[in-house]
Design a protein around this motif. Structure first.
Motif, mmCIF file in Angstrom:
data_model
loop_
_atom_site.group_PDB
_atom_site.id
_atom_site.type_symbol
_atom_site.label_atom_id
_atom_site.label_comp_id
_atom_site.label_asym_id
_atom_site.label_seq_id
_atom_site.Cartn_x
_atom_site.Cartn_y
_atom_site.Cartn_z
ATOM 1 N N PHE A 141 3.675 -11.416 40.451
ATOM 2 C CA PHE A 141 4.035 -10.016 40.678
ATOM 3 C C PHE A 141 3.846 -9.253 39.374
ATOM 4 O O PHE A 141 4.389 -9.651 38.334
ATOM 5 N N SER A 170 4.325 -5.635 37.104
ATOM 6 C CA SER A 170 5.442 -4.698 36.977
ATOM 7 C C SER A 170 5.332 -3.572 38.002
ATOM 8 O O SER A 170 6.343 -3.120 38.549
ATOM 9 N N MET A 224 6.479 -4.978 41.429
ATOM 10 C CA MET A 224 7.928 -5.151 41.504
ATOM 11 C C MET A 224 8.636 -3.818 41.690
ATOM 12 O O MET A 224 9.639 -3.723 42.405
ATOM 13 N N LEU A 258 13.454 -10.590 44.187
ATOM 14 C CA LEU A 258 12.051 -10.986 44.235
ATOM 15 C C LEU A 258 11.847 -12.239 45.079
ATOM 16 O O LEU A 258 10.788 -12.426 45.681
ATOM 17 N N ASN A 277 13.859 -6.851 35.804
ATOM 18 C CA ASN A 277 12.410 -7.039 35.789
ATOM 19 C C ASN A 277 11.656 -5.910 35.082
ATOM 20 O O ASN A 277 10.441 -5.973 34.947
#
Length: 254
Positions: free
Chosen positions: A56, A58, A61, A72, A131
């Motif tokens: 994934f 940025s 996400m 996630l 994240n």
């Protein structure tokens, strides 16, 4: 009457064809986008690597609204990750399970799934990590002991921190508020110290939520608070050498 029907069909078909053109172009652009992973200690294309990896970026996400690994995991087949309160607070020890394989043993020699920060083993819980400061998260499903160590028989999660720019300054602030007193505030700034040679990135995150229930002693059950500081120095002294130094401090209060 017949002519009108045929005319309407022709207009409808033409409209569908015109609408399909940008969709096809967008689909082609998405298909050509390449994701590079470093799960095997070298840069490889996600489409070509012979390992089961879900990666994934940025941007992805942020688009799906997954601020941490707990959320996630809902988008990652084969990964089960949740806060597990045994004899300690849930965020102190978090269990990473791959395809149903897991272990309650905390020590590295007893774990079958582990987490890493830029390839370095992370002890303790990682559910409170936001994240926002990661360029990419790689979920490796399957034995990974050959390149990540013995505690990854079932799989591993590798957090890749963002690399600061050596040419321009940039910053970002984000906030999120929800019910039960939930808040999530992040601040980040990066830029060059010596142009094209040395750069920095500073990241601050404050997260918290009030309890959903009142305990018999007057306290709140489920109340959490996390304060995280992370700093990165990135240097490119030569074309063939890059140095990245990351320091992180995080405090959980449950």
């Amino acid at each position: 009457m017949i002519r009108k029907t045929l005319g309407l069909r022709s207009v409808a078909l033409a409209t569908m064809a015109i609408t399909a053109l940008p969709l096809a172009a967008e689909a082609q652009q998405i298909a050509l986008e390449e994701i590079v992973v470093t799960a095997r200690k070298r840069s490889e294309s996600l489409q070509e690597i012979p390992v089961a990896i879900t990666a994934f970026t940025s941007q992805q996400m942020e688009a799906i609204g997954a601020p941490n690994l707990v959320d996630l995991a809902k988008f990652t087949p084969g990964l089960q990750f949740n806060e597990q309160g045994v004899q300690e607070p849930g965020r102190v020890y978090t269990a990473i399970r791959f395809r149903g394989l897991g272990s309650e043993i905390k020590e590295p020699f007893g774990q079958v799934g582990s987490a890493f920060l830029d390839g370095i083993y992370m002890a303790g819980g990682v559910s409170s990590l936001g994240n926002e400061n990661f360029e990419r998260i790689e979920v490796v499903k399957g034995p990974s002991s050959a390149w990540l160590g013995r505690s990854t028989f079932a799989g591993a999660v590798n957090f890749i921190t963002k690399t600061p720019s050596t040419q321009e300054y940039s910053g970002r602030a984000s906030t999120r508020f929800a019910e039960d007193g939930t808040y999530d505030v992040t601040l980040a700034h990066e830029g060059p110290i010596v142009e094209d040679k040395l750069a920095y990135r500073a990241f601050v995150r404050g997260y918290g939520t009030s309890g959903q229930y009142s305990a018999s002693d007057g306290g709140e059950l489920g109340a959490q608070r996390t304060d995280t500081l992370m700093g990165t120095l990135y240097s490119t002294p030569t074309e063939d050498l890059t140095i990245k130094l990351t320091a992180m401090y995080s405090e959980d209060k449950d």
